[in-house]
Motif scaffolding. Structure first.
Motif: not given
Length: 147
Positions: A2-25
């Motif tokens: 269960n913790n693995f899924v949560i950590i994986l989800g957080i990493l995926m959300i973080s990667a998405f946020v970073i990608f979107m911020n690069v586009c915004a910048v």
């Protein structure tokens, strides 16, 4: 597991946020650089994708440039664009003012382009905040409430 899924989800959300911020910048950088080092020339619209992108060709010192500029439409499939002086309309073959970066002439905007890039940047930052709030809520529910 269960913790693995949560950590994986957080990493995926973080990667998405970073990608979107690069586009915004990139969007913000284009607007800022063109506005700070603006020169003006005449260009011509050569293609229109009926979504949000216009292809413009122009020349500076006998060097020809061609590139895309996104614009903000009043509503979908409308020829009306939100410009600095209200609604404007573009079609293929129209002559337009091209505001370009004097140090990098391939970076340009036309009237209506600045509104698009500012709005898209705002949408991206709003989406970032929503995703981070959702991730924080999920973490609180899992670890704080034990759900």
């Amino acid at each position: 597991m269960n913790n693995f899924v949560i950590i994986l989800g957080i990493l995926m959300i973080s990667a998405f946020v970073i990608f979107m911020n690069v586009c915004a910048v990139k969007y913000i950088r284009r607007v800022v650089l063109v506005k700070r080092r603006t020169e003006i020339t005449k260009g011509r619209i050569i293609e229109f994708d009926n979504i949000h992108s216009l292809k413009v060709e122009y020349s500076i010192n006998d060097i020809y440039y061609c590139g895309e500029c996104n614009v903000l439409f009043v509503k979908g499939n409308s020829p009306n664009i939100i410009g600095k002086d209200g609604k404007i309309s573009y079609s293929v073959g129209d002559e337009v003012d091209v505001y370009y970066d004097s140090e990098n002439p391939s970076r340009f905007l036309i009237d209506g382009g600045s509104a698009f890039y500012k709005a898209r940047s705002f949408q991206i930052f709003f989406l970032d905040a929503a995703l981070l709030a959702l991730a924080a809520l999920c973490l609180f529910m899992h670890f704080g409430l034990g759900l």
